[in-house]
Design a protein around this motif. Structure first.
Motif, short mmCIF file in Angstrom:
data_model
loop_
_atom_site.label_atom_id
_atom_site.label_comp_id
_atom_site.label_asym_id
_atom_site.label_seq_id
_atom_site.Cartn_x
_atom_site.Cartn_y
_atom_site.Cartn_z
N ASP A 39 -34.21 21.86 -43.98
CA ASP A 39 -33.83 20.86 -42.96
C ASP A 39 -32.80 21.45 -41.99
O ASP A 39 -32.89 21.24 -40.78
N VAL A 40 -31.83 22.16 -42.52
CA VAL A 40 -30.81 22.77 -41.67
C VAL A 40 -31.44 23.82 -40.77
O VAL A 40 -31.14 23.90 -39.58
N THR A 41 -32.35 24.62 -41.31
CA THR A 41 -33.03 25.64 -40.52
C THR A 41 -33.84 24.99 -39.41
O THR A 41 -33.79 25.43 -38.25
N ASP A 42 -34.59 23.93 -39.75
CA ASP A 42 -35.38 23.22 -38.73
C ASP A 42 -34.47 22.62 -37.66
O ASP A 42 -34.76 22.72 -36.46
N ALA A 43 -33.41 21.98 -38.11
CA ALA A 43 -32.48 21.35 -37.17
C ALA A 43 -31.83 22.41 -36.27
O ALA A 43 -31.66 22.22 -35.07
N SER A 44 -31.49 23.54 -36.85
CA SER A 44 -30.88 24.63 -36.09
C SER A 44 -31.85 25.14 -35.03
O SER A 44 -31.46 25.40 -33.89
N VAL A 47 -32.02 22.57 -32.23
CA VAL A 47 -30.82 22.64 -31.40
C VAL A 47 -30.89 23.85 -30.48
O VAL A 47 -30.61 23.78 -29.28
N GLN A 48 -31.30 24.99 -31.03
CA GLN A 48 -31.41 26.22 -30.23
C GLN A 48 -32.43 26.04 -29.10
O GLN A 48 -32.20 26.43 -27.97
N ALA A 49 -33.58 25.43 -29.40
CA ALA A 49 -34.61 25.20 -28.39
C ALA A 49 -34.08 24.27 -27.30
O ALA A 49 -34.32 24.48 -26.10
N ALA A 50 -33.35 23.21 -27.71
CA ALA A 50 -32.78 22.28 -26.73
C ALA A 50 -31.77 22.99 -25.83
O ALA A 50 -31.73 22.76 -24.62
N LEU A 51 -30.96 23.85 -26.41
CA LEU A 51 -29.98 24.61 -25.62
C LEU A 51 -30.70 25.54 -24.63
O LEU A 51 -30.27 25.67 -23.48
N GLU A 52 -31.76 26.17 -25.06
CA GLU A 52 -32.51 27.05 -24.18
C GLU A 52 -33.13 26.28 -23.03
O GLU A 52 -33.09 26.72 -21.87
N ARG A 53 -33.72 25.11 -23.33
CA ARG A 53 -34.31 24.28 -22.26
C ARG A 53 -33.24 23.84 -21.27
O ARG A 53 -33.45 23.86 -20.06
N THR A 54 -32.08 23.45 -21.78
CA THR A 54 -30.99 23.02 -20.92
C THR A 54 -30.53 24.17 -20.02
O THR A 54 -30.32 23.99 -18.83
N GLY A 55 -30.41 25.35 -20.61
CA GLY A 55 -30.01 26.53 -19.84
C GLY A 55 -31.01 26.85 -18.74
O GLY A 55 -30.63 27.19 -17.62
N GLU A 56 -32.31 26.73 -19.08
CA GLU A 56 -33.35 26.99 -18.08
C GLU A 56 -33.29 25.98 -16.95
O GLU A 56 -33.44 26.32 -15.77
N LYS A 57 -33.06 24.71 -17.29
CA LYS A 57 -32.96 23.67 -16.26
C LYS A 57 -31.77 23.93 -15.35
O LYS A 57 -31.85 23.77 -14.13
#
Length: 177
Positions: A39-44, A47-57
């Protein structure tokens, strides 16, 4: 930039909460611990994917804003150049018309003064700021300072060469030293 920080802070808080939850679950039995790790690995990863999308935006928005600023600056520069060229053309045409011998008339006192000052600007040895030019009924009076006796004589010669000048009264003082 503040939106980026607040999103990053929110994601950081979420990540911390997930990590704490994982620690709590780690205290449980082995199968629960393994599940907690997954669960922690999936959540991590989420979170990483969301940060990458935010950075790209943010990067896309920054590139778009930069392009818009450059375009606006370019348009403003073009308009300034066009306005300057139009003003230069109109001024040149007005001066040429005023100086033209085809008109058969003398220049007004204001035009005479302006023409003299314009010619003084073209002379590197004369300072239009140090020489006061007054014209009344075609009679030009020069007051102020000349750097040299030759400068004083040149100022008078330039003034007398302007169309419409009847007389030049040269009251320029020569700078001492």
């Amino acid at each position: 930039m503040d939106t980026h920080r607040s999103k990053g802070a929110a994601l950081g808080v979420a990540f911390t909460a997930i990590a704490l939850e994982a620690l709590v679950l780690a205290a449980c039995d082995r199968p629960t611990t393994d599940q907690a790790k997954r669960d922690v690995t999936d959540a991590s990863k989420k979170v990483q994917a969301a940060l990458e999308r935010t950075g790209e935006k943010i990067a896309d928005a920054s590139r778009k804003a930069t392009a818009e600023v450059k375009e606006t600056a370019s348009q403003a520069k073009d308009k300034s150049h066009d306005a300057a060229a139009e003003t230069r053309d109109r001024t040149g045409a007005a001066v040429n018309e005023a100086k033209s011998s085809d008109t058969g008339r003398t220049l007004s006192d204001t035009a005479i003064t302006a023409s003299i000052k314009t010619d003084y600007l073209k002379d590197p040895d004369l300072s239009v700021l140090k020489i006061d030019v007054d014209t009344k009924d075609g009679v030009v009076v020069l007051n102020g300072m000349a750097d040299t006796p030759d400068g004083k004589a040149r100022a008078e010669k330039i003034a007398s060469a302007i169309k419409g000048v009847k007389e030049v009264r040269n009251h320029l003082s020569v700078k001492q030293g």
